[in-house]
Enzyme design. Structure first.
Site, PDB file in Angstrom:
ATOM      1  N   GLU A 165      38.368  53.080  33.879  1.00 16.05           N
ATOM      2  CA  GLU A 165      39.489  52.534  32.906  1.00 16.05           C
ATOM      3  C   GLU A 165      39.760  53.307  32.148  1.00 16.05           C
ATOM      4  O   GLU A 165      39.830  53.496  31.102  1.00 16.05           O
ATOM      5  CB  GLU A 165      39.309  51.135  32.315  1.00 16.05           C
ATOM      6  N   GLU A 168      38.758  45.529  40.165  1.00 20.19           N
ATOM      7  CA  GLU A 168      38.057  44.685  38.894  1.00 20.19           C
ATOM      8  C   GLU A 168      38.804  43.111  39.100  1.00 20.19           C
ATOM      9  O   GLU A 168      40.528  44.010  38.695  1.00 20.19           O
ATOM     10  CB  GLU A 168      37.935  44.606  37.988  1.00 20.19           C
TER      11      GLU A 168
END
Ligand code: IFM
Length: 444
Positions: free
Chosen positions: A169, A353
């Protein structure tokens, strides 16, 4: 409650996994790990709910065999875990910590013994303090330090991992942490943010190069995406949503897959990017073998007064998770289609995710009933199936997270796990969602 699909509803080579990260579960006080910027961020009043930290986490440093047993018993194919830079190199550079290397060595072997594919992520946010002291992600040298870290840890486990990703991320590592100030190092500074955004990508490309030099394959990048929609029909709201989308969703993917940054992001960031940034794309856009997308929610965006980016999030009407995030599975489908079309083409895409924070509800005989989570996973897997039917090469899906853990600035309060963790006794207890997945994933 059950899931509405089974393994047989997906292509035969589709992989199911679950994910965690080092600082959130391992217990950073154990095994000779060095200090990280999350330790000092958490020790600063007001940064983390109840001033909690990752010193003990879920104690997975000691309890990893039990955790791997749980993953195996649920029928997952892959375990997505991360390696702590400061556990491997306590000072960020220099002498490795033998205990740290041994830990990841055992962990990877433990996965292989259980028939699980080890999917490593090099960095999931715990920057060694010694490097934070040198400016951390604002310092261009971090690309080289990160490449060296990749070489050390993958020199030890790279021969056995199934896949390796670089930085989890990039938006969180840079924008959330250097512009919004919500994660370590807690800065609110446009120059720091712009530099961190660029250096995160430079470090990604450098680490890909280091791992290729070790002869590794199946290397990828993992970006988080939020589906940005204008809060209303006005041109101002549309413009704000475009800016949000460029900063959040397009900046990192464009850098890695197109060798450029999107105009609506450059509008505000260009003056603050490090000199010569245009020349770094040869490194940043190093070819990867797959792309990982982390997806949770959408955001309604409207204009706000003040300097660029002059936007704000507007509360939306949809049902929300305990994080206050709207539940919008359609966004996952749209992103899978869009990312393949605009950035990655035929490259395999993994949903690395997806999951929700939900309160525990006691079920019969001590069970933990989390029907909301089952419904959330079901709806998002339906979105994945629609994307596959539309021709997107989605090759796997990972639930965040295996177990309740340290949810960063929100401490241990927000529970994302398929497995309940009692943070006093550290006892693990599979929730209803864990059992529902085990049933859906069982091979006949
Ligand atoms: O817990 C985090 C994880 O570390 C990164 N992705 C989002 C999750 C939920 O907030």
């Amino acid at each position: 409650m059950t899931l509405s699909f089974t393994r047989a509803d997906f292509p035969a080579d589709f992989l199911f996994g679950t994910a965690t990260s080092a600082y959130q579960i391992e217990g950073h006080a154990f095994g000779g790990a060095g200090p990280t910027h999350w330790d000092s961020f958490a020790a600063t009043p007001g940064n983390v709910a109840r001033a909690e930290n990752g010193a003990v986490g879920c104690d997975s440093y000691h309890r990893w065999p039990e955790d791997l047993d749980l993953i195996e018993a649920a029928g997952f194919d892959v375990y997505r875990f991360s390696t702590s830079w400061a556990r491997v190199l306590p000072e960020g550079r220099g002498r490795p910590n033998p205990e740290g290397l041994d830990y990841y060595d055992r962990l990877v072997d433990g996965m292989l013994e259980r028939g699980l594919k080890p999917a490593a992520t090099l960095y999931h946010w715990e920057l060694p303090s010694a490097l934070a002291d040198l400016g951390g992600w604002q310092n261009r040298d971090i690309a080289r330090w990160f490449g060296d870290f990749a070489e050390v840890i993958m020199g030890r486990i790279g021969d056995r991992v199934w896949s390796a990703a670089t930085i989890n991320e990039p938006w969180c590592v840079s924008w959330l942490s250097h512009f919004l100030g919500q994660h370590a190092p807690g800065l609110r500074d446009i120059r720091a943010a712009a530099r961190a955004m660029h250096h995160v990508l430079l470090a990604h490309g450098t680490a890909i190069g280091a791992m290729r030099a070790l002869g590794m394959g199946n290397l990828g990048a993992v970006c988080n995406l939020e589906y940005a929609q204008p809060a209303d029909d006005s041109p101002e709201a549309r413009r704000a949503a475009t800016t949000y989308d460029a900063i959040y969703n397009r900046f990192f993917l464009s850098g890695m897959f197109r060798g450029s940054y999107p105009e609506p992001a450059l509008e505000g960031l260009a003056p603050w990017l490090p000199k010569g940034w245009e020349e770094d794309f040869a490194t940043i856009a190093a070819p990867v073998d797959w792309c990982g997308l982390n997806y949770y929610t959408r955001k309604l965006i409207g204009p706000a007064p003040g300097p660029w980016p002059a936007l704000e999030e507007v509360p939306g009407p949809l049902p929300k998770t305990e994080m206050g995030w709207e539940i919008f599975p359609e966004g996952l489908e749209k992103f899978l289609v869009r990312v393949a079309r605009d950035f990655t083409g035929d490259l395999p895409i993994y949903v690395t995710e997806n999951g929700m924070a939900a309160p525990d509800r006691p079920g019969p005989e001590g069970a933990v009933q989390d029907d909301d989570r089952i419904a959330y996973i079901d709806a998002h897997l339906a979105a994945v199936r629609r994307a596959i039917a539309a021709g997107v090469p989605v090759k796997g899906y990972f639930v965040w997270s295996l177990m309740d853990n340290f949810e960063w600035a929100l401490g241990f309060e927000k529970r994302f796990g398929l497995v309940h963790v009692d943070f006093e006794s550290l006892e693990r207890r599979p929730k209803a969602s864990y059992h529902a997945l085990a049933t859906a994933l069982a091979r006949s």
